[in-house]
Design a protein around this motif. Structure first.
Motif, PDB file in Angstrom:
ATOM      1  N   ALA A  55       0.849  -1.198   0.000  1.00 45.29           N
ATOM      2  CA  ALA A  55       0.000   0.000   0.000  1.00 45.29           C
ATOM      3  C   ALA A  55       0.881   1.244   0.000  1.00 45.29           C
ATOM      4  O   ALA A  55       1.991   1.209   0.537  1.00 45.29           O
ATOM      5  N   PRO A  56       0.425   2.342  -0.620  1.00 45.26           N
ATOM      6  CA  PRO A  56       1.229   3.573  -0.640  1.00 45.26           C
ATOM      7  C   PRO A  56       1.697   4.006   0.754  1.00 45.26           C
ATOM      8  O   PRO A  56       2.802   4.520   0.907  1.00 45.26           O
ATOM      9  N   THR A  57       0.865   3.774   1.759  1.00 41.80           N
ATOM     10  CA  THR A  57       1.235   4.167   3.122  1.00 41.80           C
ATOM     11  C   THR A  57       2.295   3.251   3.727  1.00 41.80           C
ATOM     12  O   THR A  57       2.853   3.563   4.781  1.00 41.80           O
ATOM     13  N   GLU A  58       2.591   2.117   3.046  1.00 39.57           N
ATOM     14  CA  GLU A  58       3.596   1.177   3.546  1.00 39.57           C
ATOM     15  C   GLU A  58       4.953   1.349   2.871  1.00 39.57           C
ATOM     16  O   GLU A  58       5.914   0.668   3.236  1.00 39.57           O
ATOM     17  N   ALA A  59       5.040   2.253   1.890  1.00 36.78           N
ATOM     18  CA  ALA A  59       6.320   2.520   1.227  1.00 36.78           C
ATOM     19  C   ALA A  59       7.208   3.328   2.177  1.00 36.78           C
ATOM     20  O   ALA A  59       6.715   4.142   2.959  1.00 36.78           O
ATOM     21  N   PHE A  60       8.525   3.123   2.104  1.00 37.14           N
ATOM     22  CA  PHE A  60       9.416   3.736   3.080  1.00 37.14           C
ATOM     23  C   PHE A  60       9.324   5.258   3.154  1.00 37.14           C
ATOM     24  O   PHE A  60       9.463   5.820   4.251  1.00 37.14           O
ATOM     25  N   TYR A 165      25.717  12.262   1.231  1.00 36.04           N
ATOM     26  CA  TYR A 165      25.721  11.305   2.339  1.00 36.04           C
ATOM     27  C   TYR A 165      25.258   9.953   1.825  1.00 36.04           C
ATOM     28  O   TYR A 165      24.179   9.844   1.245  1.00 36.04           O
ATOM     29  N   LEU A 166      26.064   8.922   2.054  1.00 37.61           N
ATOM     30  CA  LEU A 166      25.761   7.574   1.556  1.00 37.61           C
ATOM     31  C   LEU A 166      25.232   6.679   2.661  1.00 37.61           C
ATOM     32  O   LEU A 166      25.820   6.587   3.738  1.00 37.61           O
ATOM     33  N   ILE A 167      24.102   6.041   2.390  1.00 40.33           N
ATOM     34  CA  ILE A 167      23.635   4.923   3.210  1.00 40.33           C
ATOM     35  C   ILE A 167      23.812   3.707   2.313  1.00 40.33           C
ATOM     36  O   ILE A 167      23.074   3.518   1.350  1.00 40.33           O
ATOM     37  N   SER A 168      24.823   2.918   2.593  1.00 37.26           N
ATOM     38  CA  SER A 168      25.191   1.832   1.679  1.00 37.26           C
ATOM     39  C   SER A 168      24.409   0.554   1.936  1.00 37.26           C
ATOM     40  O   SER A 168      23.893   0.327   3.027  1.00 37.26           O
ATOM     41  N   GLU A 169      24.327  -0.251   0.886  1.00 34.90           N
ATOM     42  CA  GLU A 169      23.731  -1.593   0.935  1.00 34.90           C
ATOM     43  C   GLU A 169      22.380  -1.596   1.656  1.00 34.90           C
ATOM     44  O   GLU A 169      22.172  -2.307   2.633  1.00 34.90           O
ATOM     45  N   ILE A 170      21.452  -0.817   1.132  1.00 37.01           N
ATOM     46  CA  ILE A 170      20.158  -0.631   1.801  1.00 37.01           C
ATOM     47  C   ILE A 170      19.320  -1.900   1.887  1.00 37.01           C
ATOM     48  O   ILE A 170      18.419  -1.982   2.718  1.00 37.01           O
ATOM     49  N   PHE A 171      19.598  -2.878   1.042  1.00 33.01           N
ATOM     50  CA  PHE A 171      18.799  -4.104   1.055  1.00 33.01           C
ATOM     51  C   PHE A 171      19.406  -5.217   1.909  1.00 33.01           C
ATOM     52  O   PHE A 171      18.839  -6.297   2.008  1.00 33.01           O
ATOM     53  N   LYS A 172      20.539  -4.944   2.531  1.00 22.19           N
ATOM     54  CA  LYS A 172      21.198  -5.955   3.354  1.00 22.19           C
ATOM     55  C   LYS A 172      20.278  -6.320   4.521  1.00 22.19           C
ATOM     56  O   LYS A 172      19.800  -5.450   5.247  1.00 22.19           O
ATOM     57  N   GLY A 173      20.019  -7.612   4.678  1.00 24.54           N
ATOM     58  CA  GLY A 173      19.131  -8.072   5.721  1.00 24.54           C
ATOM     59  C   GLY A 173      17.660  -7.966   5.351  1.00 24.54           C
ATOM     60  O   GLY A 173      16.790  -8.305   6.148  1.00 24.54           O
ATOM     61  N   ILE A 174      17.378  -7.493   4.132  1.00 22.95           N
ATOM     62  CA  ILE A 174      15.986  -7.365   3.675  1.00 22.95           C
ATOM     63  C   ILE A 174      15.728  -8.330   2.531  1.00 22.95           C
ATOM     64  O   ILE A 174      14.962  -9.279   2.677  1.00 22.95           O
ATOM     65  N   ASP A 177      16.371 -12.044   3.109  1.00 23.85           N
ATOM     66  CA  ASP A 177      15.579 -12.709   4.137  1.00 23.85           C
ATOM     67  C   ASP A 177      14.131 -12.832   3.658  1.00 23.85           C
ATOM     68  O   ASP A 177      13.458 -11.816   3.461  1.00 23.85           O
ATOM     69  N   PRO A 178      13.622 -14.049   3.448  1.00 22.43           N
ATOM     70  CA  PRO A 178      12.271 -14.239   2.907  1.00 22.43           C
ATOM     71  C   PRO A 178      11.159 -13.541   3.686  1.00 22.43           C
ATOM     72  O   PRO A 178      10.134 -13.188   3.124  1.00 22.43           O
ATOM     73  N   LYS A 179      11.349 -13.290   4.964  1.00 24.36           N
ATOM     74  CA  LYS A 179      10.270 -12.655   5.730  1.00 24.36           C
ATOM     75  C   LYS A 179      10.159 -11.157   5.451  1.00 24.36           C
ATOM     76  O   LYS A 179       9.182 -10.536   5.847  1.00 24.36           O
ATOM     77  N   TYR A 180      11.153 -10.580   4.757  1.00 21.89           N
ATOM     78  CA  TYR A 180      11.129  -9.150   4.458  1.00 21.89           C
ATOM     79  C   TYR A 180      10.974  -8.835   2.970  1.00 21.89           C
ATOM     80  O   TYR A 180      10.969  -7.680   2.580  1.00 21.89           O
ATOM     81  N   ARG A 181      10.870  -9.872   2.127  1.00 22.38           N
ATOM     82  CA  ARG A 181      10.800  -9.625   0.696  1.00 22.38           C
ATOM     83  C   ARG A 181       9.556 -10.256   0.084  1.00 22.38           C
ATOM     84  O   ARG A 181       8.962 -11.177   0.644  1.00 22.38           O
ATOM     85  N   GLN A 182       9.209  -9.741  -1.086  1.00 21.35           N
ATOM     86  CA  GLN A 182       8.099 -10.314  -1.845  1.00 21.35           C
ATOM     87  C   GLN A 182       8.592 -11.535  -2.609  1.00 21.35           C
ATOM     88  O   GLN A 182       9.795 -11.798  -2.696  1.00 21.35           O
ATOM     89  N   ASN A 189       8.657  -6.472   1.092  1.00 18.59           N
ATOM     90  CA  ASN A 189       7.247  -6.488   1.446  1.00 18.59           C
ATOM     91  C   ASN A 189       7.021  -5.368   2.470  1.00 18.59           C
ATOM     92  O   ASN A 189       7.929  -4.555   2.715  1.00 18.59           O
ATOM     93  N   ALA A 190       5.833  -5.310   3.075  1.00 18.18           N
ATOM     94  CA  ALA A 190       5.537  -4.221   4.006  1.00 18.18           C
ATOM     95  C   ALA A 190       6.518  -4.216   5.188  1.00 18.18           C
ATOM     96  O   ALA A 190       7.004  -3.152   5.601  1.00 18.18           O
ATOM     97  N   ALA A 191       6.853  -5.398   5.707  1.00 22.46           N
ATOM     98  CA  ALA A 191       7.807  -5.475   6.816  1.00 22.46           C
ATOM     99  C   ALA A 191       9.192  -5.025   6.363  1.00 22.46           C
ATOM    100  O   ALA A 191       9.921  -4.365   7.113  1.00 22.46           O
ATOM    101  N   GLY A 192       9.561  -5.374   5.139  1.00 27.99           N
ATOM    102  CA  GLY A 192      10.844  -4.951   4.589  1.00 27.99           C
ATOM    103  C   GLY A 192      10.917  -3.450   4.369  1.00 27.99           C
ATOM    104  O   GLY A 192      11.950  -2.817   4.609  1.00 27.99           O
ATOM    105  N   GLN A 193       9.827  -2.875   3.889  1.00 22.13           N
ATOM    106  CA  GLN A 193       9.771  -1.415   3.715  1.00 22.13           C
ATOM    107  C   GLN A 193       9.938  -0.718   5.064  1.00 22.13           C
ATOM    108  O   GLN A 193      10.633   0.286   5.176  1.00 22.13           O
TER     109      GLN A 193
END
Length: 196
Positions: A55-60, A165-174, A177-182, A189-193
Motif C-alpha cells: 500500500a502507498p502508506t507502507e512505502a518507506f 551522504y551515503l547509506i550503503s547496501e540498503i537491502f542488506k538483511g531485507i 531474508d524471505p520474511k522481508y521480501r516479496q 514487502n511491508a515489513a521490509g519497507q
C-alpha cells in the motif's frame, strides 16, 4: 514559520544520525549541509520508493514521513533507471524547491544490464544538479549481489566525489531474508519497507 520549525527539527534528527553513524570529518564534508536553501524533503526513486506490491502508506517514504512528522514528496516511479530519473529531475525535484533529496536509483540499471559507467555518470549528474539548487543529497546504495559486481564501490565513489551522504547496501538483511521480501525477490514487502 511552520516550515522553518520542521526544517530545524529534521536538521537536528539528520545531524544526530550523521554524528552517530560517521566521523565528524565526513559529517563536515556533506555538500550544502549548512547552506540548505530549499523547503521540500523529496525522495527520487524507483519501485522501491513508490512502494511496488505494498500500500502507498507502507512505502518507506510514507513511513519515514510519519516517523519524523514531516511532509515528504514521494517521487518514486516503478521501473525507472538512473537515466529516467535524470530525465524527470527538473519537473519532479528541481522545481519543488528541494532542501533534502534522497536518491534511490540504480537497481533497474543493474537488472537491465546498463553499463555501470553510464549508471555512475547519471547518478553524478543527478546529484550535481540537485546540489546546484543548494539541497542536501542522501544517496541510497543498492546491494549488487553476485550480478552487480562493482556497484558497492560505485556508490561509495560517487558519494565521496560529490560530497553526498551515503547509506550503503540498503537491502542488506531485507532482500536476503524471505520474511522481508516479496516473492519476486527484488522488492521488499511491508515489513521490509518498514525495516528499510
Amino acid at each position: 514559520m511552520k516550515n522553518r520549525r520542521w526544517i530545524w527539527f529534521f536538521s537536528l534528527m539528520f545531524c544526530s544520525l550523521l554524528v552517530f553513524t560517521s566521523c565528524s570529518s565526513y559529517f563536515d564534508s556533506i555538500e550544502n549541509l549548512k547552506a540548505g536553501a530549499g523547503k521540500q524533503f523529496i525522495v527520487l526513486g524507483d519501485s522501491i520508493a513508490s512502494g511496488y506490491g505494498v500500500a502507498p502508506t507502507e512505502a518507506f517514504p510514507s513511513i519515514l514521513s510519519r516517523q519524523l512528522g514531516l511532509p515528504i514528496l514521494n517521487k518514486g516511479v516503478g521501473g525507472d533507471t538512473t537515466a529516467m530519473g535524470l530525465a524527470r529531475l527538473q519537473k519532479d525535484v528541481l522545481t519543488e524547491e528541494p532542501w533534502l533529496v534522497i536518491v534511490e536509483l540504480g537497481g533497474n540499471d543493474l537488472l537491465r544490464r546498463i553499463p555501470i559507467a553510464e549508471t555512475e555518470q547519471n547518478l553524478r549528474q543527478i546529484i550535481t544538479l540537485i546540489q546546484e539548487k543548494k539541497a542536501i543529497v542522501v544517496l541510497l546504495g543498492i546491494n549488487g549481489g553476485p550480478f552487480g559486481r562493482g556497484y558497492n564501490e560505485l556508490y561509495q565513489r560517487v558519494a565521496k566525489d560529490t560530497q553526498s551522504y551515503l547509506i550503503s547496501e540498503i537491502f542488506k538483511g531485507i532482500l536476503d531474508d524471505p520474511k522481508y521480501r516479496q516473492d519476486d525477490v527484488i522488492h521488499p514487502n511491508a515489513a521490509g519497507q518498514d525495516l528499510l
